[in-house]
Design a protein around this motif. Structure first.
Motif, PDB file in Angstrom:
ATOM      1  N   ILE A   1      -6.657  -5.317 -25.176  1.00 49.18           N
ATOM      2  CA  ILE A   1      -6.639  -5.154 -26.559  1.00 49.18           C
ATOM      3  C   ILE A   1      -8.166  -5.329 -27.308  1.00 49.18           C
ATOM      4  O   ILE A   1      -8.563  -4.641 -28.205  1.00 49.18           O
ATOM      5  CB  ILE A   1      -5.703  -5.992 -27.375  1.00 49.18           C
ATOM      6  CG1 ILE A   1      -5.407  -5.402 -28.812  1.00 49.18           C
ATOM      7  CG2 ILE A   1      -6.227  -7.408 -27.355  1.00 49.18           C
ATOM      8  CD1 ILE A   1      -4.528  -4.369 -28.902  1.00 49.18           C
ATOM      9  N   ASP A   2      -8.886  -6.556 -26.610  1.00 51.76           N
ATOM     10  CA  ASP A   2     -10.285  -6.395 -27.436  1.00 51.76           C
ATOM     11  C   ASP A   2     -11.352  -5.268 -27.159  1.00 51.76           C
ATOM     12  O   ASP A   2     -12.072  -5.071 -28.089  1.00 51.76           O
ATOM     13  CB  ASP A   2     -10.973  -7.593 -26.563  1.00 51.76           C
ATOM     14  CG  ASP A   2     -10.121  -9.013 -26.627  1.00 51.76           C
ATOM     15  OD1 ASP A   2      -9.795  -9.108 -27.849  1.00 51.76           O
ATOM     16  OD2 ASP A   2      -9.797  -9.783 -25.979  1.00 51.76           O
ATOM     17  N   PHE A   3     -11.106  -4.758 -26.055  1.00 53.98           N
ATOM     18  CA  PHE A   3     -12.014  -3.374 -25.805  1.00 53.98           C
ATOM     19  C   PHE A   3     -11.811  -2.351 -27.058  1.00 53.98           C
ATOM     20  O   PHE A   3     -12.836  -1.862 -27.592  1.00 53.98           O
ATOM     21  CB  PHE A   3     -11.748  -2.532 -24.634  1.00 53.98           C
ATOM     22  CG  PHE A   3     -12.305  -3.454 -23.397  1.00 53.98           C
ATOM     23  CD1 PHE A   3     -13.461  -3.118 -22.958  1.00 53.98           C
ATOM     24  CD2 PHE A   3     -11.471  -4.364 -22.517  1.00 53.98           C
ATOM     25  CE1 PHE A   3     -14.289  -3.691 -22.045  1.00 53.98           C
ATOM     26  CE2 PHE A   3     -12.078  -4.761 -21.665  1.00 53.98           C
ATOM     27  CZ  PHE A   3     -13.462  -4.740 -21.158  1.00 53.98           C
TER      28      PHE A   3
ATOM     29  N   LEU B   1     -17.557  -9.030 -19.244  1.00 54.34           N
ATOM     30  CA  LEU B   1     -16.781  -9.145 -20.438  1.00 54.34           C
ATOM     31  C   LEU B   1     -15.498  -9.545 -20.255  1.00 54.34           C
ATOM     32  O   LEU B   1     -15.029 -10.463 -20.940  1.00 54.34           O
ATOM     33  CB  LEU B   1     -16.623  -7.521 -20.728  1.00 54.34           C
ATOM     34  CG  LEU B   1     -17.882  -7.110 -21.503  1.00 54.34           C
ATOM     35  CD1 LEU B   1     -17.731  -5.552 -21.505  1.00 54.34           C
ATOM     36  CD2 LEU B   1     -18.246  -7.569 -22.950  1.00 54.34           C
ATOM     37  N   GLN B   2     -14.796  -9.458 -19.064  1.00 50.28           N
ATOM     38  CA  GLN B   2     -13.628  -9.939 -18.778  1.00 50.28           C
ATOM     39  C   GLN B   2     -13.749 -11.422 -17.875  1.00 50.28           C
ATOM     40  O   GLN B   2     -12.899 -12.146 -18.246  1.00 50.28           O
ATOM     41  CB  GLN B   2     -12.797  -8.726 -17.948  1.00 50.28           C
ATOM     42  CG  GLN B   2     -12.165  -7.826 -18.813  1.00 50.28           C
ATOM     43  CD  GLN B   2     -11.091  -6.840 -17.980  1.00 50.28           C
ATOM     44  OE1 GLN B   2     -11.356  -6.555 -16.865  1.00 50.28           O
ATOM     45  NE2 GLN B   2     -10.597  -6.394 -18.644  1.00 50.28           N
TER      46      GLN B   2
ATOM     47  N   GLN C   1     -16.697  -6.463 -13.367  1.00 54.53           N
ATOM     48  CA  GLN C   1     -17.978  -6.265 -13.301  1.00 54.53           C
ATOM     49  C   GLN C   1     -18.530  -5.722 -14.564  1.00 54.53           C
ATOM     50  O   GLN C   1     -19.897  -5.872 -14.629  1.00 54.53           O
ATOM     51  CB  GLN C   1     -17.986  -5.612 -12.142  1.00 54.53           C
ATOM     52  CG  GLN C   1     -17.492  -6.371 -10.917  1.00 54.53           C
ATOM     53  CD  GLN C   1     -17.496  -5.285  -9.544  1.00 54.53           C
ATOM     54  OE1 GLN C   1     -17.997  -4.377  -9.782  1.00 54.53           O
ATOM     55  NE2 GLN C   1     -16.921  -5.791  -8.367  1.00 54.53           N
ATOM     56  N   LEU C   2     -17.909  -5.473 -15.545  1.00 57.50           N
ATOM     57  CA  LEU C   2     -18.495  -4.645 -16.656  1.00 57.50           C
ATOM     58  C   LEU C   2     -19.377  -5.757 -17.336  1.00 57.50           C
ATOM     59  O   LEU C   2     -18.972  -6.958 -17.771  1.00 57.50           O
ATOM     60  CB  LEU C   2     -17.600  -3.988 -17.561  1.00 57.50           C
ATOM     61  CG  LEU C   2     -18.238  -2.786 -18.436  1.00 57.50           C
ATOM     62  CD1 LEU C   2     -18.638  -1.794 -17.677  1.00 57.50           C
ATOM     63  CD2 LEU C   2     -16.991  -2.297 -19.427  1.00 57.50           C
TER      64      LEU C   2
ATOM     65  N   GLN D   1      -9.008  -3.420 -10.503  1.00 56.27           N
ATOM     66  CA  GLN D   1      -9.188  -4.417 -11.338  1.00 56.27           C
ATOM     67  C   GLN D   1     -10.637  -4.887 -11.433  1.00 56.27           C
ATOM     68  O   GLN D   1     -11.257  -5.589 -12.563  1.00 56.27           O
ATOM     69  CB  GLN D   1      -8.375  -5.748 -10.903  1.00 56.27           C
ATOM     70  CG  GLN D   1      -6.957  -5.381 -11.421  1.00 56.27           C
ATOM     71  CD  GLN D   1      -6.224  -4.756 -10.156  1.00 56.27           C
ATOM     72  OE1 GLN D   1      -6.824  -4.043  -9.181  1.00 56.27           O
ATOM     73  NE2 GLN D   1      -4.751  -4.488 -10.205  1.00 56.27           N
ATOM     74  N   ASN D   2     -11.443  -4.644 -10.492  1.00 62.05           N
ATOM     75  CA  ASN D   2     -12.798  -5.042 -10.155  1.00 62.05           C
ATOM     76  C   ASN D   2     -13.644  -4.462 -11.275  1.00 62.05           C
ATOM     77  O   ASN D   2     -14.588  -5.047 -11.730  1.00 62.05           O
ATOM     78  CB  ASN D   2     -13.599  -4.858  -8.958  1.00 62.05           C
ATOM     79  CG  ASN D   2     -13.071  -5.637  -7.981  1.00 62.05           C
ATOM     80  OD1 ASN D   2     -12.047  -6.734  -8.313  1.00 62.05           O
ATOM     81  ND2 ASN D   2     -13.361  -5.328  -6.778  1.00 62.05           N
TER      82      ASN D   2
END
Lengths: 183, 129
Positions: free
Chosen positions: B41-43, B32-33, B112-113, B107-108
């Motif tokens: 904010i997108d989440f 996703l990222q 990784q999501l 941050q990972n």
């Protein structure tokens, strides 16, 4: 320049919809700075106008207690230009209201023609007295002044038709005195 | 209960609308990222869309447990500790955290999501309903 991008509301129905007007005048500085010699209303400021109208509608749903910020312009389409002497009519419809944020659908019409359409996403910032880096972002007195300037309490109603009154919200002496302490 | 394909199609639609990406960019493996450039904010935007699309209720922090990642009890020197990993597994049974466990820098997790994780999250929510 003052950062008011709607002139007044003509409709404001709590939790549902609002209509606001913006008259574009050659007296506004931005028209001379955007494209010199070709005065048109910048699309970014049309978004700002829709965001202000939608933001106040969303904020009212939360009782004007907290900061609501434009988190994201999810989608925006524009058609043609807006010139001095024309009037924009912003129509806002609430799409989603949640405890942590809201989505509105907005349109802008000029002389009956569709000029812009957008989906705007607002995030809720929490307590109104939130002070990042010691700077207070939000004064109740300024908000109340703005709401009166744009006629929210002149045209605003609950869905059952009962008028919105400033006394329904936390604009009491105590709240306004909190502002005084910060000055 | 919708099929996995139906869930993927609706998740894809939500991501295309929320992130302004093309259909073919949204693959199960896409992060996703990292791949789809989702910001924090997108989440929230994605959560709103998934709720509407699947008629489910998603609590704050359920899809992405920011509260754990900012809790000093679970994070030391920028890395999630053992207790934090256990908490994440409890809160995110839908996600494959094996890669994250190898290098649990805070941050990972977001990096990784994947879209697949998000589909599994929806499956998990629908099954719980």
């Amino acid at each position: 320049m003052r950062w008011f991008w709607i002139d007044r509301f003509t409709e404001f129905v709590s939790g549902q919809r609002a209509t606001a007007l913006k008259c574009v005048s050659l007296g506004e500085d931005h028209l001379h700075d955007h494209l010199p010699g070709y005065p048109i209303m910048p699309s970014s400021l049309v978004i700002e106008g829709m965001a202000q109208a939608g933001g106040l509608l969303v904020s009212e749903h939360y009782g004007f207690k907290e900061l609501v910020v434009l988190g994201k312009v999810s989608r925006a389409n524009f058609h043609g230009h807006v010139r001095p002497g024309q009037m924009l009519t912003y129509r806002i419809e609430i799409d989603t209201l949640r405890p942590d944020g809201a989505v509105v659908m907005a349109t802008a019409h000029v002389e009956g023609e569709l000029h812009a359409e957008a989906q705007l996403f607002y995030a809720r910032m929490g307590d109104a007295s939130h002070q990042p880096r010691g700077v207070r972002l939000f004064r109740k007195r300024d908000l109340l002044h703005w709401l009166r300037l744009v006629g929210v309490f002149e045209v605003g109603v609950h869905p059952n038709g009962v008028r919105l009154r400033s006394s329904d919200y936390l604009f009491g002496e105590e709240e306004l005195l909190m502002d005084e302490k910060d000055v | 209960m919708p099929s996995q394909e139906e869930i993927f199609e609706k998740v894809r639609e939500a991501l295309v609308d929320a992130l302004g990406v093309d259909d073919d960019e949204v693959t199960p493996e896409a992060t996703l990222q990292g791949d789809l450039d989702a910001e924090s904010i997108d989440f929230l935007d994605i959560v709103f869309r998934l709720e509407k699309s699947f008629d489910i209720k998603i609590e704050r922090g359920e899809l992405f447990p920011e509260d754990i990642l900012t809790d000093v009890e679970y994070v030391q020197d920028g890395k999630v500790n053992e207790a934090g990993i256990a908490k994440l597994k409890e809160r995110m049974p839908f996600a494959d955290l094996s890669k994250f466990e190898a290098d649990p820098v805070v941050q990972n997790l977001g990096q990784q999501l994947t879209v697949r994780d998000m589909c599994k999250f929806v499956e998990h929510k629908l099954a719980a309903n």
